[in-house]
Design a protein around this motif. Structure first.
Motif, PDB file in Angstrom:
ATOM      1  N   LEU A 216     -14.046 -10.829  12.489  1.00 28.43           N
ATOM      2  CA  LEU A 216     -14.297 -11.565  11.369  1.00 28.43           C
ATOM      3  C   LEU A 216     -13.225 -11.118  10.058  1.00 28.43           C
ATOM      4  O   LEU A 216     -12.090 -10.932  10.524  1.00 28.43           O
ATOM      5  CB  LEU A 216     -15.610 -11.528  10.655  1.00 28.43           C
ATOM      6  CG  LEU A 216     -16.802 -11.803  11.659  1.00 28.43           C
ATOM      7  CD1 LEU A 216     -18.080 -11.982  11.213  1.00 28.43           C
ATOM      8  CD2 LEU A 216     -16.438 -13.093  12.615  1.00 28.43           C
ATOM      9  N   ALA A 217     -13.644 -10.802   9.015  1.00 26.49           N
ATOM     10  CA  ALA A 217     -12.782 -10.634   8.152  1.00 26.49           C
ATOM     11  C   ALA A 217     -12.563  -9.020   8.131  1.00 26.49           C
ATOM     12  O   ALA A 217     -13.460  -8.370   7.832  1.00 26.49           O
ATOM     13  CB  ALA A 217     -13.001 -11.044   6.618  1.00 26.49           C
ATOM     14  N   HIS A 218     -11.066  -8.375   8.034  1.00 31.17           N
ATOM     15  CA  HIS A 218     -11.231  -6.926   7.908  1.00 31.17           C
ATOM     16  C   HIS A 218     -10.829  -6.442   6.622  1.00 31.17           C
ATOM     17  O   HIS A 218     -10.014  -7.073   5.780  1.00 31.17           O
ATOM     18  CB  HIS A 218     -10.031  -6.594   8.814  1.00 31.17           C
ATOM     19  CG  HIS A 218     -10.032  -5.102   9.240  1.00 31.17           C
ATOM     20  ND1 HIS A 218      -9.919  -4.105   8.470  1.00 31.17           N
ATOM     21  CD2 HIS A 218     -10.174  -4.717  10.476  1.00 31.17           C
ATOM     22  CE1 HIS A 218      -9.893  -2.814   9.081  1.00 31.17           C
ATOM     23  NE2 HIS A 218     -10.268  -3.294  10.342  1.00 31.17           N
ATOM     24  N   ARG A 219     -11.734  -5.470   6.050  1.00 33.50           N
ATOM     25  CA  ARG A 219     -11.675  -5.140   4.906  1.00 33.50           C
ATOM     26  C   ARG A 219     -10.081  -4.568   4.267  1.00 33.50           C
ATOM     27  O   ARG A 219      -9.771  -4.590   3.171  1.00 33.50           O
ATOM     28  CB  ARG A 219     -12.528  -3.615   4.787  1.00 33.50           C
ATOM     29  CG  ARG A 219     -11.907  -2.704   5.299  1.00 33.50           C
ATOM     30  CD  ARG A 219     -12.865  -1.235   4.956  1.00 33.50           C
ATOM     31  NE  ARG A 219     -14.354  -1.723   5.476  1.00 33.50           N
ATOM     32  CZ  ARG A 219     -15.167  -1.523   4.545  1.00 33.50           C
ATOM     33  NH1 ARG A 219     -15.075  -1.518   3.255  1.00 33.50           N
ATOM     34  NH2 ARG A 219     -16.670  -1.822   4.986  1.00 33.50           N
ATOM     35  N   ARG A 220      -9.282  -4.197   5.095  1.00 34.11           N
ATOM     36  CA  ARG A 220      -7.757  -3.758   4.818  1.00 34.11           C
ATOM     37  C   ARG A 220      -7.067  -4.981   4.440  1.00 34.11           C
ATOM     38  O   ARG A 220      -6.132  -4.881   3.793  1.00 34.11           O
ATOM     39  CB  ARG A 220      -7.254  -2.994   5.982  1.00 34.11           C
ATOM     40  CG  ARG A 220      -6.615  -3.891   7.007  1.00 34.11           C
ATOM     41  CD  ARG A 220      -6.151  -2.918   8.310  1.00 34.11           C
ATOM     42  NE  ARG A 220      -5.750  -3.891   9.338  1.00 34.11           N
ATOM     43  CZ  ARG A 220      -4.377  -4.041   9.444  1.00 34.11           C
ATOM     44  NH1 ARG A 220      -3.394  -3.447   8.671  1.00 34.11           N
ATOM     45  NH2 ARG A 220      -3.769  -4.753  10.553  1.00 34.11           N
ATOM     46  N   HIS A 221      -7.225  -6.181   4.741  1.00 35.01           N
ATOM     47  CA  HIS A 221      -6.662  -7.442   4.356  1.00 35.01           C
ATOM     48  C   HIS A 221      -7.132  -7.957   3.005  1.00 35.01           C
ATOM     49  O   HIS A 221      -6.535  -9.138   2.416  1.00 35.01           O
ATOM     50  CB  HIS A 221      -6.792  -8.523   5.435  1.00 35.01           C
ATOM     51  CG  HIS A 221      -6.227  -8.250   6.657  1.00 35.01           C
ATOM     52  ND1 HIS A 221      -6.988  -8.595   7.666  1.00 35.01           N
ATOM     53  CD2 HIS A 221      -5.283  -7.702   6.838  1.00 35.01           C
ATOM     54  CE1 HIS A 221      -6.210  -8.156   8.905  1.00 35.01           C
ATOM     55  NE2 HIS A 221      -5.148  -7.577   8.407  1.00 35.01           N
ATOM     56  N   PHE A 222      -8.073  -7.230   2.146  1.00 30.73           N
ATOM     57  CA  PHE A 222      -8.500  -7.766   0.877  1.00 30.73           C
ATOM     58  C   PHE A 222      -7.524  -6.901   0.015  1.00 30.73           C
ATOM     59  O   PHE A 222      -7.552  -5.600  -0.218  1.00 30.73           O
ATOM     60  CB  PHE A 222      -9.826  -7.480   0.714  1.00 30.73           C
ATOM     61  CG  PHE A 222     -10.602  -8.226   1.223  1.00 30.73           C
ATOM     62  CD1 PHE A 222     -11.511  -9.383   0.907  1.00 30.73           C
ATOM     63  CD2 PHE A 222     -11.156  -8.357   2.710  1.00 30.73           C
ATOM     64  CE1 PHE A 222     -12.332 -10.413   1.388  1.00 30.73           C
ATOM     65  CE2 PHE A 222     -11.970  -9.098   3.441  1.00 30.73           C
ATOM     66  CZ  PHE A 222     -12.547 -10.074   2.779  1.00 30.73           C
ATOM     67  N   LEU A 223      -7.010  -7.742  -0.920  1.00 34.04           N
ATOM     68  CA  LEU A 223      -6.008  -7.164  -1.797  1.00 34.04           C
ATOM     69  C   LEU A 223      -6.448  -7.102  -3.254  1.00 34.04           C
ATOM     70  O   LEU A 223      -6.880  -8.054  -3.799  1.00 34.04           O
ATOM     71  CB  LEU A 223      -4.816  -8.036  -1.667  1.00 34.04           C
ATOM     72  CG  LEU A 223      -3.906  -8.007  -0.123  1.00 34.04           C
ATOM     73  CD1 LEU A 223      -2.828  -8.798  -0.344  1.00 34.04           C
ATOM     74  CD2 LEU A 223      -3.767  -6.543   0.309  1.00 34.04           C
ATOM     75  N   THR A 224      -6.342  -5.855  -4.146  1.00 33.48           N
ATOM     76  CA  THR A 224      -6.773  -5.670  -5.483  1.00 33.48           C
ATOM     77  C   THR A 224      -5.431  -5.378  -6.050  1.00 33.48           C
ATOM     78  O   THR A 224      -4.603  -4.747  -5.678  1.00 33.48           O
ATOM     79  CB  THR A 224      -7.791  -4.763  -5.319  1.00 33.48           C
ATOM     80  OG1 THR A 224      -9.017  -5.004  -4.599  1.00 33.48           O
ATOM     81  CG2 THR A 224      -8.078  -3.990  -6.718  1.00 33.48           C
ATOM     82  N   PRO A 225      -5.207  -5.960  -7.336  1.00 31.91           N
ATOM     83  CA  PRO A 225      -4.019  -5.842  -8.159  1.00 31.91           C
ATOM     84  C   PRO A 225      -3.975  -4.329  -8.495  1.00 31.91           C
ATOM     85  O   PRO A 225      -5.029  -3.531  -8.781  1.00 31.91           O
ATOM     86  CB  PRO A 225      -4.231  -6.693  -9.209  1.00 31.91           C
ATOM     87  CG  PRO A 225      -5.656  -7.044  -9.488  1.00 31.91           C
ATOM     88  CD  PRO A 225      -6.174  -6.913  -8.158  1.00 31.91           C
ATOM     89  N   VAL A 226      -2.838  -3.838  -8.832  1.00 32.36           N
ATOM     90  CA  VAL A 226      -2.500  -2.514  -9.564  1.00 32.36           C
ATOM     91  C   VAL A 226      -2.548  -2.740 -11.018  1.00 32.36           C
ATOM     92  O   VAL A 226      -2.589  -3.857 -11.445  1.00 32.36           O
ATOM     93  CB  VAL A 226      -1.196  -1.933  -9.258  1.00 32.36           C
ATOM     94  CG1 VAL A 226      -1.128  -1.895  -7.478  1.00 32.36           C
ATOM     95  CG2 VAL A 226      -0.048  -2.820  -9.757  1.00 32.36           C
ATOM     96  N   ALA A 227      -2.715  -1.566 -11.713  1.00 36.49           N
ATOM     97  CA  ALA A 227      -2.649  -1.894 -13.118  1.00 36.49           C
ATOM     98  C   ALA A 227      -1.566  -2.568 -13.934  1.00 36.49           C
ATOM     99  O   ALA A 227      -0.387  -2.331 -13.506  1.00 36.49           O
ATOM    100  CB  ALA A 227      -2.906  -0.250 -13.590  1.00 36.49           C
TER     101      ALA A 227
END
Length: 428
Positions: A216-227
Protein backbone atom coordinates in the motif's frame (compact mmCIF):
# COMPACT_ATOMS: atom_id res chain seq x y z
CA UNK A 1 9.32 30.46 0.04
CA UNK A 2 11.26 27.19 0.12
CA UNK A 3 9.63 24.11 -1.44
CA UNK A 4 12.02 21.43 -0.16
CA UNK A 5 10.55 18.48 1.72
CA UNK A 6 11.08 16.15 4.65
CA UNK A 7 9.89 12.56 4.18
CA UNK A 8 7.96 10.18 6.39
CA UNK A 9 4.44 9.82 7.81
CA UNK A 10 3.91 10.46 11.52
CA UNK A 11 7.55 11.31 12.20
CA UNK A 12 8.73 14.03 14.54
CA UNK A 13 10.39 16.65 12.34
CA UNK A 14 12.67 19.60 13.10
CA UNK A 15 13.35 22.34 10.56
CA UNK A 16 14.45 25.97 10.61
CA UNK A 17 14.60 28.62 7.90
CA UNK A 18 17.22 30.58 9.84
CA UNK A 19 20.13 28.94 11.70
CA UNK A 20 19.64 29.03 15.44
CA UNK A 21 15.88 29.63 15.32
CA UNK A 22 15.09 26.33 17.08
CA UNK A 23 15.75 26.19 20.84
CA UNK A 24 18.26 23.47 21.68
CA UNK A 25 16.85 22.08 24.94
CA UNK A 26 13.41 23.51 25.68
CA UNK A 27 10.21 23.99 23.72
CA UNK A 28 9.39 27.30 25.40
CA UNK A 29 12.48 28.97 26.90
CA UNK A 30 12.14 32.20 28.80
CA UNK A 31 13.32 34.05 25.69
CA UNK A 32 13.00 32.25 22.34
CA UNK A 33 15.93 32.47 19.89
CA UNK A 34 16.16 35.33 17.36
CA UNK A 35 13.43 37.30 19.16
CA UNK A 36 10.72 34.82 18.08
CA UNK A 37 7.55 33.77 19.89
CA UNK A 38 7.07 30.11 20.89
CA UNK A 39 3.60 28.69 20.17
CA UNK A 40 2.22 25.14 20.26
CA UNK A 41 -0.34 23.94 17.72
CA UNK A 42 -2.16 20.85 19.03
CA UNK A 43 -3.85 18.30 16.81
CA UNK A 44 -5.01 16.05 19.65
CA UNK A 45 -5.82 16.24 23.34
CA UNK A 46 -2.76 16.88 25.51
CA UNK A 47 -3.31 13.51 27.21
CA UNK A 48 -3.75 11.42 24.05
CA UNK A 49 -1.61 8.25 23.97
CA UNK A 50 1.90 8.83 22.69
CA UNK A 51 1.29 7.09 19.34
CA UNK A 52 -1.73 9.34 18.59
CA UNK A 53 -0.49 12.55 20.22
CA UNK A 54 -0.19 15.27 17.59
CA UNK A 55 1.45 18.66 18.11
CA UNK A 56 4.00 21.03 16.65
CA UNK A 57 5.98 23.82 18.30
CA UNK A 58 6.13 26.93 16.09
CA UNK A 59 8.68 29.71 16.47
CA UNK A 60 7.17 32.71 14.78
CA UNK A 61 7.72 36.43 14.28
CA UNK A 62 4.36 37.35 15.88
CA UNK A 63 1.93 35.25 17.93
CA UNK A 64 -1.20 33.99 16.17
CA UNK A 65 -3.46 35.92 18.52
CA UNK A 66 -2.57 39.19 16.76
CA UNK A 67 -5.72 39.74 14.72
CA UNK A 68 -8.92 41.76 15.09
CA UNK A 69 -12.31 40.27 15.95
CA UNK A 70 -13.86 37.73 13.55
CA UNK A 71 -16.94 38.90 11.65
CA UNK A 72 -19.39 36.48 9.96
CA UNK A 73 -19.31 36.08 6.16
CA UNK A 74 -22.85 34.83 5.69
CA UNK A 75 -23.09 35.41 1.93
CA UNK A 76 -19.79 33.64 1.22
CA UNK A 77 -20.79 30.71 3.45
CA UNK A 78 -24.13 30.27 1.65
CA UNK A 79 -22.36 30.26 -1.73
CA UNK A 80 -19.57 27.85 -0.81
CA UNK A 81 -20.02 25.65 2.28
CA UNK A 82 -23.68 24.85 1.76
CA UNK A 83 -25.22 22.62 4.39
CA UNK A 84 -25.98 19.04 3.26
CA UNK A 85 -29.66 18.50 4.11
CA UNK A 86 -31.18 15.93 1.76
CA UNK A 87 -31.06 12.13 1.99
CA UNK A 88 -31.67 10.44 -1.35
CA UNK A 89 -31.75 6.62 -1.67
CA UNK A 90 -30.98 6.68 -5.39
CA UNK A 91 -27.65 5.95 -6.98
CA UNK A 92 -26.34 9.36 -8.04
CA UNK A 93 -23.73 10.61 -10.47
CA UNK A 94 -22.52 14.06 -11.44
CA UNK A 95 -20.84 15.68 -14.42
CA UNK A 96 -17.71 17.73 -13.97
CA UNK A 97 -18.80 21.13 -12.62
CA UNK A 98 -18.67 24.33 -14.60
CA UNK A 99 -15.36 26.15 -14.35
CA UNK A 100 -15.42 29.06 -11.90
CA UNK A 101 -13.32 32.21 -11.87
CA UNK A 102 -11.93 33.68 -8.68
CA UNK A 103 -9.80 32.34 -5.86
CA UNK A 104 -9.88 29.06 -3.95
CA UNK A 105 -12.37 30.11 -1.27
CA UNK A 106 -14.76 31.63 -3.82
CA UNK A 107 -14.51 28.47 -5.94
CA UNK A 108 -15.51 25.92 -3.28
CA UNK A 109 -18.84 24.09 -3.55
CA UNK A 110 -20.11 21.46 -1.10
CA UNK A 111 -21.68 18.40 -2.77
CA UNK A 112 -22.47 16.01 0.04
CA UNK A 113 -21.49 14.85 3.49
CA UNK A 114 -22.46 14.33 7.07
CA UNK A 115 -21.46 15.77 10.42
CA UNK A 116 -20.09 19.13 11.48
CA UNK A 117 -16.96 20.32 13.22
CA UNK A 118 -18.52 20.49 16.67
CA UNK A 119 -19.59 16.83 16.39
CA UNK A 120 -16.04 15.64 15.54
CA UNK A 121 -17.33 12.92 13.26
CA UNK A 122 -18.21 12.55 9.60
CA UNK A 123 -16.94 13.97 6.33
CA UNK A 124 -18.04 16.50 3.75
CA UNK A 125 -17.03 16.41 0.08
CA UNK A 126 -16.36 19.69 -1.69
CA UNK A 127 -15.33 20.52 -5.24
CA UNK A 128 -13.00 23.39 -6.03
CA UNK A 129 -12.47 25.41 -9.21
CA UNK A 130 -10.36 28.57 -9.31
CA UNK A 131 -7.93 30.47 -11.52
CA UNK A 132 -6.71 33.25 -9.22
CA UNK A 133 -4.47 33.41 -6.19
CA UNK A 134 -5.65 34.36 -2.71
CA UNK A 135 -3.29 37.38 -2.54
CA UNK A 136 -3.68 38.84 0.97
CA UNK A 137 -6.27 36.29 2.11
CA UNK A 138 -5.50 33.21 4.18
CA UNK A 139 -7.71 30.44 5.53
CA UNK A 140 -7.90 28.44 8.74
CA UNK A 141 -10.34 25.54 9.14
CA UNK A 142 -11.22 24.92 12.79
CA UNK A 143 -13.74 22.21 11.81
CA UNK A 144 -11.55 19.51 10.27
CA UNK A 145 -8.66 18.46 8.07
CA UNK A 146 -8.70 19.34 4.37
CA UNK A 147 -7.59 16.49 2.10
CA UNK A 148 -7.04 17.94 -1.38
CA UNK A 149 -7.30 15.59 -4.37
CA UNK A 150 -5.71 17.46 -7.27
CA UNK A 151 -7.59 16.81 -10.54
CA UNK A 152 -6.31 19.45 -12.99
CA UNK A 153 -3.86 22.32 -12.75
CA UNK A 154 -0.77 22.52 -10.57
CA UNK A 155 -1.33 24.19 -7.19
CA UNK A 156 0.80 25.93 -4.60
CA UNK A 157 -0.37 25.47 -1.00
CA UNK A 158 1.43 27.79 1.40
CA UNK A 159 1.09 26.84 5.07
CA UNK A 160 2.48 28.06 8.37
CA UNK A 161 5.01 25.20 8.23
CA UNK A 162 6.14 25.71 4.63
CA UNK A 163 5.07 25.52 1.00
CA UNK A 164 3.78 22.50 -0.92
CA UNK A 165 3.51 22.26 -4.70
CA UNK A 166 1.24 19.54 -6.09
CA UNK A 167 0.05 18.27 -9.46
CA UNK A 168 -2.79 16.04 -10.68
CA UNK A 169 -2.31 12.56 -9.22
CA UNK A 170 -1.11 13.92 -5.89
CA UNK A 171 -2.98 14.61 -2.65
CA UNK A 172 -2.26 17.25 -0.03
CA UNK A 173 -3.45 17.31 3.58
CA UNK A 174 -3.70 20.53 5.58
CA UNK A 175 -4.42 19.73 9.24
CA UNK A 176 -7.29 21.20 11.19
CA UNK A 177 -6.47 24.60 12.69
CA UNK A 178 -3.48 25.38 10.44
CA UNK A 179 -3.41 28.60 8.41
CA UNK A 180 -2.84 28.25 4.68
CA UNK A 181 -3.26 29.75 1.23
CA UNK A 182 -4.04 27.99 -2.08
CA UNK A 183 -2.88 29.45 -5.41
CA UNK A 184 -2.46 28.34 -9.02
CA UNK A 185 1.19 27.45 -9.45
CA UNK A 186 0.98 28.99 -12.92
CA UNK A 187 -0.90 32.33 -12.65
CA UNK A 188 -4.24 32.35 -14.45
CA UNK A 189 -4.31 28.56 -14.93
CA UNK A 190 -7.61 26.84 -14.10
CA UNK A 191 -7.30 24.44 -11.16
CA UNK A 192 -9.96 21.88 -10.28
CA UNK A 193 -10.26 19.05 -7.81
CA UNK A 194 -11.89 17.60 -4.74
CA UNK A 195 -11.62 18.27 -1.01
CA UNK A 196 -12.50 15.73 1.64
CA UNK A 197 -13.12 17.59 4.90
CA UNK A 198 -12.56 15.11 7.72
CA UNK A 199 -14.25 15.99 11.02
CA UNK A 200 -13.25 12.75 12.77
CA UNK A 201 -9.98 11.27 13.97
CA UNK A 202 -6.94 12.50 11.97
CA UNK A 203 -6.00 10.44 8.95
CA UNK A 204 -3.40 7.74 9.50
CA UNK A 205 -1.96 4.86 7.51
CA UNK A 206 -4.07 1.69 7.70
CA UNK A 207 -2.75 -1.35 9.57
CA UNK A 208 -1.11 -3.82 7.18
CA UNK A 209 -1.71 -7.09 9.02
CA UNK A 210 -0.74 -10.12 6.91
CA UNK A 211 0.36 -7.85 4.05
CA UNK A 212 3.54 -7.18 5.99
CA UNK A 213 5.81 -4.17 5.94
CA UNK A 214 5.87 -3.11 2.30
CA UNK A 215 2.39 -2.86 0.79
CA UNK A 216 0.00 0.00 0.00
CA UNK A 217 1.27 3.55 0.78
CA UNK A 218 4.74 3.67 2.31
CA UNK A 219 5.38 6.28 5.00
CA UNK A 220 8.64 7.46 3.39
CA UNK A 221 6.74 8.71 0.32
CA UNK A 222 4.76 11.27 2.34
CA UNK A 223 6.48 14.65 2.03
CA UNK A 224 6.30 17.45 4.60
CA UNK A 225 7.56 20.98 3.81
CA UNK A 226 10.62 22.49 5.43
CA UNK A 227 10.33 25.74 7.37
CA UNK A 228 9.75 28.90 5.35
CA UNK A 229 8.28 32.24 6.32
CA UNK A 230 6.88 35.57 5.16
CA UNK A 231 7.80 38.72 7.10
CA UNK A 232 5.17 40.96 5.52
CA UNK A 233 3.17 43.83 6.99
CA UNK A 234 0.05 45.41 5.53
CA UNK A 235 -3.64 44.62 5.23
CA UNK A 236 -4.39 40.89 5.40
CA UNK A 237 -7.55 38.84 5.95
CA UNK A 238 -7.85 35.56 7.82
CA UNK A 239 -10.90 33.54 6.75
CA UNK A 240 -11.85 31.10 9.50
CA UNK A 241 -14.28 28.20 9.22
CA UNK A 242 -16.14 27.48 12.46
CA UNK A 243 -18.98 24.91 12.63
CA UNK A 244 -19.74 25.17 8.93
CA UNK A 245 -19.69 28.97 8.69
CA UNK A 246 -17.03 31.37 7.41
CA UNK A 247 -15.78 34.33 9.43
CA UNK A 248 -13.18 37.02 8.64
CA UNK A 249 -10.64 38.75 10.85
CA UNK A 250 -8.35 41.59 9.77
CA UNK A 251 -4.61 41.25 10.38
CA UNK A 252 -1.67 43.63 10.04
CA UNK A 253 0.79 40.96 8.91
CA UNK A 254 1.01 37.67 7.02
CA UNK A 255 0.17 34.73 9.32
CA UNK A 256 2.76 32.60 7.53
CA UNK A 257 5.59 33.92 9.71
CA UNK A 258 6.88 30.71 11.30
CA UNK A 259 10.69 30.75 11.06
CA UNK A 260 11.24 27.30 12.60
CA UNK A 261 9.18 24.41 13.91
CA UNK A 262 9.37 20.87 15.24
CA UNK A 263 6.68 18.27 15.80
CA UNK A 264 4.42 15.74 14.11
CA UNK A 265 1.27 17.79 13.43
CA UNK A 266 2.16 18.69 9.87
CA UNK A 267 0.82 19.22 6.35
CA UNK A 268 1.97 16.72 3.76
CA UNK A 269 1.62 15.58 0.17
CA UNK A 270 1.63 12.11 -1.35
CA UNK A 271 1.95 10.95 -4.95
CA UNK A 272 -0.81 8.38 -5.55
CA UNK A 273 1.28 6.84 -8.34
CA UNK A 274 3.69 5.53 -5.69
CA UNK A 275 0.96 3.36 -4.12
CA UNK A 276 1.99 -0.30 -4.05
CA UNK A 277 -1.19 -2.01 -5.22
CA UNK A 278 -1.98 -5.42 -3.72
CA UNK A 279 -4.16 -7.71 -5.81
CA UNK A 280 -5.07 -11.36 -6.23
CA UNK A 281 -2.79 -13.63 -8.27
CA UNK A 282 -5.13 -16.61 -8.16
CA UNK A 283 -8.91 -16.12 -8.22
CA UNK A 284 -11.73 -13.93 -6.88
CA UNK A 285 -11.87 -10.18 -6.46
CA UNK A 286 -10.37 -8.59 -3.31
CA UNK A 287 -12.50 -6.15 -1.35
CA UNK A 288 -11.84 -2.46 -2.16
CA UNK A 289 -10.40 -1.99 1.34
CA UNK A 290 -7.16 -3.39 -0.08
CA UNK A 291 -6.75 -0.04 -1.89
CA UNK A 292 -6.89 2.14 1.25
CA UNK A 293 -4.33 4.96 1.31
CA UNK A 294 -5.43 6.71 4.53
CA UNK A 295 -8.02 6.00 7.19
CA UNK A 296 -9.80 8.02 9.87
CA UNK A 297 -10.78 5.37 12.45
CA UNK A 298 -13.67 5.31 14.91
CA UNK A 299 -14.04 3.75 18.34
CA UNK A 300 -15.43 0.62 16.62
CA UNK A 301 -12.50 -1.55 15.45
CA UNK A 302 -12.46 -2.01 11.68
CA UNK A 303 -15.18 0.59 11.02
CA UNK A 304 -13.93 3.88 9.59
CA UNK A 305 -15.19 7.39 9.96
CA UNK A 306 -13.75 7.66 6.46
CA UNK A 307 -11.39 5.59 4.34
CA UNK A 308 -9.61 7.25 1.42
CA UNK A 309 -9.04 4.54 -1.21
CA UNK A 310 -7.78 4.68 -4.80
CA UNK A 311 -8.11 2.54 -7.92
CA UNK A 312 -4.81 3.03 -9.75
CA UNK A 313 -3.15 1.29 -12.71
CA UNK A 314 -2.64 -2.41 -11.91
CA UNK A 315 -2.31 -5.86 -13.41
CA UNK A 316 -5.40 -8.09 -13.52
CA UNK A 317 -4.45 -11.76 -13.62
CA UNK A 318 -7.18 -13.62 -11.69
CA UNK A 319 -8.45 -16.82 -13.32
CA UNK A 320 -12.08 -18.02 -13.38
CA UNK A 321 -13.05 -14.62 -11.99
CA UNK A 322 -15.25 -11.66 -12.81
CA UNK A 323 -12.50 -9.07 -12.62
CA UNK A 324 -14.24 -5.66 -12.31
CA UNK A 325 -15.72 -4.61 -8.95
CA UNK A 326 -18.56 -6.97 -8.11
CA UNK A 327 -22.21 -6.06 -7.57
CA UNK A 328 -22.77 -5.23 -3.96
CA UNK A 329 -24.82 -3.45 -1.31
CA UNK A 330 -22.64 -1.95 1.36
CA UNK A 331 -23.25 -0.90 4.95
CA UNK A 332 -20.75 1.89 4.20
CA UNK A 333 -21.48 4.91 1.97
CA UNK A 334 -19.25 5.58 -1.03
CA UNK A 335 -18.46 8.84 -2.82
CA UNK A 336 -16.23 8.27 -5.85
CA UNK A 337 -14.32 10.69 -8.05
CA UNK A 338 -12.19 10.30 -11.16
CA UNK A 339 -8.91 12.16 -11.50
CA UNK A 340 -8.10 10.95 -15.01
CA UNK A 341 -8.71 8.07 -17.41
CA UNK A 342 -11.58 5.57 -17.43
CA UNK A 343 -12.77 3.59 -14.42
CA UNK A 344 -12.84 -0.14 -15.23
CA UNK A 345 -16.37 -0.67 -13.88
CA UNK A 346 -17.90 2.17 -15.93
CA UNK A 347 -16.62 1.70 -19.48
CA UNK A 348 -19.86 2.86 -21.12
CA UNK A 349 -19.14 6.50 -20.22
CA UNK A 350 -20.76 8.97 -17.87
CA UNK A 351 -18.22 8.68 -15.05
CA UNK A 352 -15.93 11.49 -16.15
CA UNK A 353 -12.76 13.14 -14.79
CA UNK A 354 -13.77 15.86 -12.37
CA UNK A 355 -17.18 14.28 -11.85
CA UNK A 356 -18.35 11.99 -9.10
CA UNK A 357 -20.85 9.39 -7.95
CA UNK A 358 -22.57 8.52 -4.69
CA UNK A 359 -23.85 5.16 -3.50
CA UNK A 360 -25.24 5.61 -0.02
CA UNK A 361 -25.46 2.76 2.47
CA UNK A 362 -27.23 -0.30 1.05
CA UNK A 363 -27.73 1.41 -2.30
CA UNK A 364 -27.13 -1.38 -4.83
CA UNK A 365 -24.38 -0.69 -7.35
CA UNK A 366 -21.75 -2.31 -9.49
CA UNK A 367 -20.45 -2.42 -13.07
CA UNK A 368 -22.60 -1.07 -15.86
CA UNK A 369 -24.09 -3.46 -18.43
CA UNK A 370 -21.32 -2.79 -20.96
CA UNK A 371 -18.57 -3.58 -18.43
CA UNK A 372 -20.40 -6.71 -17.25
CA UNK A 373 -20.75 -8.18 -20.73
CA UNK A 374 -17.12 -7.52 -21.62
CA UNK A 375 -15.76 -8.94 -18.37
CA UNK A 376 -18.02 -11.99 -18.35
CA UNK A 377 -17.20 -13.31 -21.77
CA UNK A 378 -13.66 -12.13 -22.51
CA UNK A 379 -10.62 -14.39 -22.64
CA UNK A 380 -8.97 -14.01 -19.22
CA UNK A 381 -5.42 -13.26 -20.18
CA UNK A 382 -3.21 -11.09 -17.95
CA UNK A 383 -4.27 -7.52 -18.54
CA UNK A 384 -2.95 -4.22 -17.25
CA UNK A 385 -5.32 -1.38 -16.45
CA UNK A 386 -3.40 1.76 -17.39
CA UNK A 387 -3.74 5.55 -17.46
CA UNK A 388 -6.46 5.82 -14.84
CA UNK A 389 -6.84 7.06 -11.28
CA UNK A 390 -10.14 6.93 -9.42
CA UNK A 391 -10.65 7.41 -5.69
CA UNK A 392 -13.28 6.85 -3.02
CA UNK A 393 -14.29 8.47 0.26
CA UNK A 394 -16.00 5.62 2.13
CA UNK A 395 -17.77 6.34 5.42
CA UNK A 396 -19.88 4.48 7.95
CA UNK A 397 -22.41 7.33 7.89
CA UNK A 398 -24.88 8.28 5.17
CA UNK A 399 -24.03 11.24 2.97
CA UNK A 400 -26.61 14.01 2.75
CA UNK A 401 -26.81 16.22 -0.34
CA UNK A 402 -26.75 19.98 -0.83
CA UNK A 403 -29.06 21.97 -3.10
CA UNK A 404 -26.04 22.48 -5.35
CA UNK A 405 -25.73 18.71 -5.84
CA UNK A 406 -29.31 18.56 -7.16
CA UNK A 407 -28.87 21.22 -9.86
CA UNK A 408 -29.94 20.29 -13.39
CA UNK A 409 -27.06 19.83 -15.79
CA UNK A 410 -24.74 18.92 -12.93
CA UNK A 411 -26.65 15.89 -11.60
CA UNK A 412 -26.99 13.11 -14.18
CA UNK A 413 -30.68 12.26 -14.00
CA UNK A 414 -30.27 9.19 -16.26
CA UNK A 415 -27.58 7.42 -14.18
CA UNK A 416 -29.77 4.38 -13.49
CA UNK A 417 -30.01 3.75 -17.26
CA UNK A 418 -26.51 2.22 -17.25
CA UNK A 419 -27.93 -0.81 -15.38
CA UNK A 420 -31.09 -1.32 -17.42
CA UNK A 421 -29.51 -3.29 -20.27
CA UNK A 422 -28.65 -6.52 -18.45
CA UNK A 423 -29.65 -9.64 -20.37
CA UNK A 424 -31.31 -12.65 -18.86
CA UNK A 425 -28.83 -15.57 -18.97
CA UNK A 426 -30.71 -17.94 -16.66
CA UNK A 427 -31.20 -21.33 -18.29
CA UNK A 428 -33.33 -23.00 -15.60
Amino acid sequence: MNTSYLSGFGNHFSTEARPGALPEDQNSPQVAPLGLYAEQLSGSAFTAPRHTNLYSWLYRIRPSVMHKAFKPLKALTEKTFMKPEHINPNQMRWNAPKALTGNFIEGLRTVCGTGLGHEQRGLQVHLYSFNQGMKNQFMMNADGDFLFVIQSGNVQIKTELGTIQAEPGEIVLVPRGMKFQVNPLDPGTACTGYVGENFGAPFRLPELGPIGANGLAHRRHFLTPVAAFEDLEGKFELIGKFNGALWMAEMGHSPLDVVAWHGNYVPFKYDLRKFNTINTVSFDHPDPSIFTVLTSPTDTPGVANVDFAIFPPRWMVAEHTFRPPYFHRNCMSEYMGLIYGVYDAKTAGGFVPGGGSLHNFYSAHGPDADSFEKASFTDLKPHKIEDTMAFMFESRTAYMLTDYAMEKGFLQEDYQDCWQGFKKHFKG
